[in-house]
Motif scaffolding. Structure first.
Motif, PDB file in Angstrom:
ATOM      1  N   THR A 169       0.833  -1.205   0.000  1.00  0.00           N
ATOM      2  CA  THR A 169       0.000   0.000   0.000  1.00  0.00           C
ATOM      3  C   THR A 169       0.867   1.254   0.000  1.00  0.00           C
ATOM      4  OG1 THR A 169      -1.725  -1.200   1.184  1.00  0.00           O
ATOM      5  CG2 THR A 169      -1.880   1.182   1.184  1.00  0.00           C
ATOM      6  N   LEU A 170       2.004   1.192   0.695  1.00  0.00           N
ATOM      7  CA  LEU A 170       2.922   2.333   0.663  1.00  0.00           C
ATOM      8  C   LEU A 170       3.494   2.549  -0.737  1.00  0.00           C
ATOM      9  CD1 LEU A 170       4.947   2.004   3.984  1.00  0.00           C
ATOM     10  CD2 LEU A 170       3.200   3.682   3.413  1.00  0.00           C
ATOM     11  N   CYS A 171       3.716   1.459  -1.461  1.00  0.00           N
ATOM     12  CA  CYS A 171       4.239   1.568  -2.835  1.00  0.00           C
ATOM     13  C   CYS A 171       3.188   2.116  -3.789  1.00  0.00           C
ATOM     14  CB  CYS A 171       4.709   0.204  -3.332  1.00  0.00           C
ATOM     15  SG  CYS A 171       6.148  -0.408  -2.466  1.00  0.00           S
ATOM     16  N   GLY A 172       1.957   1.848  -3.487  1.00  0.00           N
ATOM     17  CA  GLY A 172       0.864   2.320  -4.333  1.00  0.00           C
ATOM     18  C   GLY A 172      -0.429   1.719  -3.843  1.00  0.00           C
ATOM     19  N   TRP A 173      -1.504   2.438  -3.997  1.00  0.00           N
ATOM     20  CA  TRP A 173      -2.778   1.985  -3.474  1.00  0.00           C
ATOM     21  C   TRP A 173      -3.263   0.721  -4.180  1.00  0.00           C
ATOM     22  CZ3 TRP A 173      -7.726   2.259  -5.923  1.00  0.00           C
ATOM     23  CH2 TRP A 173      -8.786   1.951  -5.082  1.00  0.00           C
ATOM     24  N   VAL A 174      -3.110   0.640  -5.483  1.00  0.00           N
ATOM     25  CA  VAL A 174      -3.622  -0.492  -6.261  1.00  0.00           C
ATOM     26  C   VAL A 174      -2.942  -1.810  -5.877  1.00  0.00           C
ATOM     27  CG1 VAL A 174      -3.890  -1.427  -8.590  1.00  0.00           C
ATOM     28  CG2 VAL A 174      -4.402   0.971  -8.159  1.00  0.00           C
ATOM     29  N   PRO A 175      -1.614  -1.880  -5.751  1.00  0.00           N
ATOM     30  CA  PRO A 175      -1.002  -3.154  -5.333  1.00  0.00           C
ATOM     31  C   PRO A 175      -1.471  -3.599  -3.939  1.00  0.00           C
ATOM     32  CG  PRO A 175       0.673  -1.694  -6.199  1.00  0.00           C
ATOM     33  CD  PRO A 175      -0.579  -0.900  -6.103  1.00  0.00           C
ATOM     34  N   GLY A 176      -1.690  -2.677  -3.045  1.00  0.00           N
ATOM     35  CA  GLY A 176      -2.186  -3.023  -1.713  1.00  0.00           C
ATOM     36  C   GLY A 176      -3.582  -3.597  -1.757  1.00  0.00           C
ATOM     37  N   VAL A 177      -4.440  -3.008  -2.583  1.00  0.00           N
ATOM     38  CA  VAL A 177      -5.816  -3.499  -2.714  1.00  0.00           C
ATOM     39  C   VAL A 177      -5.812  -4.887  -3.343  1.00  0.00           C
ATOM     40  CG1 VAL A 177      -8.012  -3.126  -3.905  1.00  0.00           C
ATOM     41  CG2 VAL A 177      -6.856  -1.215  -2.799  1.00  0.00           C
ATOM     42  N   ILE A 178      -5.021  -5.081  -4.374  1.00  0.00           N
ATOM     43  CA  ILE A 178      -4.968  -6.384  -5.039  1.00  0.00           C
ATOM     44  C   ILE A 178      -4.454  -7.454  -4.074  1.00  0.00           C
ATOM     45  CG2 ILE A 178      -3.806  -7.696  -6.859  1.00  0.00           C
ATOM     46  CD1 ILE A 178      -3.934  -5.121  -8.558  1.00  0.00           C
ATOM     47  N   ALA A 179      -3.401  -7.153  -3.334  1.00  0.00           N
ATOM     48  CA  ALA A 179      -2.859  -8.117  -2.375  1.00  0.00           C
ATOM     49  C   ALA A 179      -3.875  -8.435  -1.280  1.00  0.00           C
ATOM     50  CB  ALA A 179      -1.575  -7.588  -1.772  1.00  0.00           C
ATOM     51  N   ALA A 180      -4.563  -7.437  -0.788  1.00  0.00           N
ATOM     52  CA  ALA A 180      -5.567  -7.664   0.255  1.00  0.00           C
ATOM     53  C   ALA A 180      -6.696  -8.542  -0.256  1.00  0.00           C
ATOM     54  CB  ALA A 180      -6.113  -6.338   0.761  1.00  0.00           C
ATOM     55  N   LEU A 181      -7.158  -8.294  -1.458  1.00  0.00           N
ATOM     56  CA  LEU A 181      -8.239  -9.113  -2.011  1.00  0.00           C
ATOM     57  C   LEU A 181      -7.782 -10.547  -2.258  1.00  0.00           C
ATOM     58  CD1 LEU A 181      -9.926  -6.573  -4.433  1.00  0.00           C
ATOM     59  CD2 LEU A 181     -10.812  -7.445  -2.266  1.00  0.00           C
ATOM     60  N   ILE A 182      -6.547 -10.722  -2.694  1.00  0.00           N
ATOM     61  CA  ILE A 182      -6.026 -12.087  -2.892  1.00  0.00           C
ATOM     62  C   ILE A 182      -5.919 -12.819  -1.565  1.00  0.00           C
ATOM     63  CG2 ILE A 182      -3.956 -13.375  -3.542  1.00  0.00           C
ATOM     64  CD1 ILE A 182      -3.586 -11.361  -5.823  1.00  0.00           C
ATOM     65  N   ILE A 183      -5.418 -12.141  -0.549  1.00  0.00           N
ATOM     66  CA  ILE A 183      -5.279 -12.768   0.771  1.00  0.00           C
ATOM     67  C   ILE A 183      -6.657 -13.091   1.365  1.00  0.00           C
ATOM     68  CG2 ILE A 183      -4.561 -12.342   3.151  1.00  0.00           C
ATOM     69  CD1 ILE A 183      -2.135 -10.834   1.955  1.00  0.00           C
ATOM     70  N   LEU A 184      -7.612 -12.210   1.193  1.00  0.00           N
ATOM     71  CA  LEU A 184      -8.963 -12.472   1.713  1.00  0.00           C
ATOM     72  C   LEU A 184      -9.644 -13.587   0.944  1.00  0.00           C
ATOM     73  CD1 LEU A 184     -10.293  -8.873   2.357  1.00  0.00           C
ATOM     74  CD2 LEU A 184      -9.616 -10.584   4.044  1.00  0.00           C
ATOM     75  N   ASN A 185      -9.337 -13.760  -0.318  1.00  0.00           N
ATOM     76  CA  ASN A 185      -9.977 -14.788  -1.129  1.00  0.00           C
ATOM     77  C   ASN A 185      -9.379 -16.164  -0.880  1.00  0.00           C
ATOM     78  OD1 ASN A 185     -11.888 -15.592  -2.980  1.00  0.00           O
ATOM     79  ND2 ASN A 185     -10.537 -15.318  -4.724  1.00  0.00           N
ATOM     80  N   ASN A 186      -8.183 -16.224  -0.289  1.00  0.00           N
ATOM     81  CA  ASN A 186      -7.524 -17.487   0.006  1.00  0.00           C
ATOM     82  C   ASN A 186      -8.251 -18.170   1.164  1.00  0.00           C
ATOM     83  OD1 ASN A 186      -5.770 -19.580   0.244  1.00  0.00           O
ATOM     84  ND2 ASN A 186      -4.009 -18.352   0.857  1.00  0.00           N
ATOM     85  N   PRO A 187      -8.712 -19.417   0.997  1.00  0.00           N
ATOM     86  CA  PRO A 187      -9.492 -20.067   2.074  1.00  0.00           C
ATOM     87  C   PRO A 187      -8.653 -20.470   3.276  1.00  0.00           C
ATOM     88  CG  PRO A 187      -9.185 -21.573   0.241  1.00  0.00           C
ATOM     89  CD  PRO A 187      -8.636 -20.237  -0.193  1.00  0.00           C
ATOM     90  N   ASN A 188      -7.340 -20.551   3.131  1.00  0.00           N
ATOM     91  CA  ASN A 188      -6.497 -20.953   4.277  1.00  0.00           C
ATOM     92  C   ASN A 188      -6.225 -19.760   5.068  1.00  0.00           C
ATOM     93  OD1 ASN A 188      -6.534 -23.497   3.344  1.00  0.00           O
ATOM     94  ND2 ASN A 188      -4.660 -23.287   2.174  1.00  0.00           N
TER      95      ASN A 188
END
Length: 51
Positions: free
Chosen positions: A32-51
């Motif tokens: 998120t510090l590097c840019g808002w879009v990479p932080g959002v994408i990473a957060a959505l990927i982590i939230l979508n991971n069932p583990n």
């Protein structure tokens, strides 16, 4: 993945992954510090991971 978590991932990504562990928070925060879009994408990927 609840609607509240998705909204948090869009507006403040590190807060959305607070229940997924310290490493996830740090990674999303740094992206998120590097840019808002990479932080959002990473957060959505982590939230979508069932583990």
């Amino acid at each position: 993945m609840s609607l509240l978590r998705v909204l948090l991932a869009i507006f403040f990504p590190p807060l959305a992954v607070i229940g997924k562990g310290c490493g996830s928070i740090v990674i999303v925060f740094l992206l998120t510090l590097c840019g808002w879009v990479p932080g959002v994408i990473a957060a959505l990927i982590i939230l979508n991971n069932p583990n």
